[in-house]
Every structure is written in structure tokens, then in C-alpha cells.
Design a protein around this motif. Structure first.
Motif, mmCIF file in Angstrom:
data_model
loop_
_atom_site.group_PDB
_atom_site.id
_atom_site.type_symbol
_atom_site.label_atom_id
_atom_site.label_comp_id
_atom_site.label_asym_id
_atom_site.label_seq_id
_atom_site.Cartn_x
_atom_site.Cartn_y
_atom_site.Cartn_z
ATOM 1 N N GLU A 1 -6.498 -43.061 -18.688
ATOM 2 C CA GLU A 1 -7.755 -42.734 -17.921
ATOM 3 C C GLU A 1 -9.008 -42.869 -18.947
ATOM 4 O O GLU A 1 -9.914 -43.264 -18.646
ATOM 5 C CB GLU A 1 -7.997 -41.429 -17.310
ATOM 6 C CG GLU A 1 -6.866 -41.085 -16.080
ATOM 7 C CD GLU A 1 -5.715 -40.839 -16.497
ATOM 8 O OE1 GLU A 1 -4.841 -40.474 -15.905
ATOM 9 O OE2 GLU A 1 -5.238 -40.510 -17.759
ATOM 10 N N ASN B 1 -14.019 -41.277 -12.405
ATOM 11 C CA ASN B 1 -13.102 -40.189 -12.474
ATOM 12 C C ASN B 1 -12.344 -40.105 -11.221
ATOM 13 O O ASN B 1 -11.189 -39.774 -11.108
ATOM 14 C CB ASN B 1 -13.904 -38.930 -12.838
ATOM 15 C CG ASN B 1 -14.256 -38.796 -14.154
ATOM 16 O OD1 ASN B 1 -13.862 -39.585 -15.215
ATOM 17 N ND2 ASN B 1 -15.057 -37.963 -14.581
ATOM 18 N N ASN C 1 -8.479 -40.891 -11.072
ATOM 19 C CA ASN C 1 -7.749 -39.587 -10.480
ATOM 20 C C ASN C 1 -6.507 -40.001 -9.303
ATOM 21 O O ASN C 1 -5.416 -39.624 -9.475
ATOM 22 C CB ASN C 1 -8.585 -38.379 -9.981
ATOM 23 C CG ASN C 1 -7.802 -37.143 -9.703
ATOM 24 O OD1 ASN C 1 -6.727 -36.889 -10.364
ATOM 25 N ND2 ASN C 1 -8.073 -36.311 -8.858
ATOM 26 N N SER D 1 -3.404 -41.544 -11.095
ATOM 27 C CA SER D 1 -2.724 -40.529 -11.974
ATOM 28 C C SER D 1 -1.319 -40.872 -11.899
ATOM 29 O O SER D 1 -0.603 -40.816 -12.778
ATOM 30 C CB SER D 1 -3.290 -39.094 -11.942
ATOM 31 O OG SER D 1 -2.613 -38.415 -12.677
#
Length: 68
Positions: free
Chosen positions: A60, A35, A39, A42
Motif C-alpha cells: 500500500e 486509501n 484497503n 488488503s
């Protein structure tokens, strides 16, 4: 259009997904690391998608599914 990476745990299951995996399971650590890495990517993912049209599955979510 880029889709959302929100989880909807109540859609198909009556048991909370977090309750199914014990707190010290190694996948929890791997998921946390994944994660964090996703991130960081992103902004790059945002640049690949247009602002109009039908929302896609979040990249994701797809990458996390392949990894985990």
C-alpha cells in the motif's frame, strides 16, 4: 512477510506532516480515495506474502507513493 502500513511521522521531521499540507488541498481527497481503494485490496495483498521472513515495505505504501 508483508510489512506494516503504519506512518511514523516523528522519525525524520520535527514538524507534523499534516501541518505541512493545508486542509483543503486536493491531495487530501486523492489520498482518502487511494486509501479506501488500497484497503479493499488488503486481503489480496495478504495472499501474496508469506507468513515468515523479514517484513517488506507494505505494498500500500509503495503504490500510494507512486500515485501521490
Amino acid at each position: 512477510m508483508r510489512g506494516s502500513d503504519e506512518r511514523s511521522g516523528a522519525l525524520f521531521s520535527y514538524v507534523d506532516l499534516e501541518a505541512r499540507v493545508r486542509p483543503d488541498h486536493p491531495l487530501r481527497t486523492i489520498r482518502r480515495l487511494a486509501n479506501a481503494a488500497l484497503n479493499d485490496l488488503s486481503r489480496d495483498f495478504d495472499a501474496l506474502y508469506t507468513s515468515f521472513g523479514r517484513p517488506s515495505i507494505a505494498p500500500e505504501r509503495l503504490l500510494r507513493a507512486m500515485l501521490l
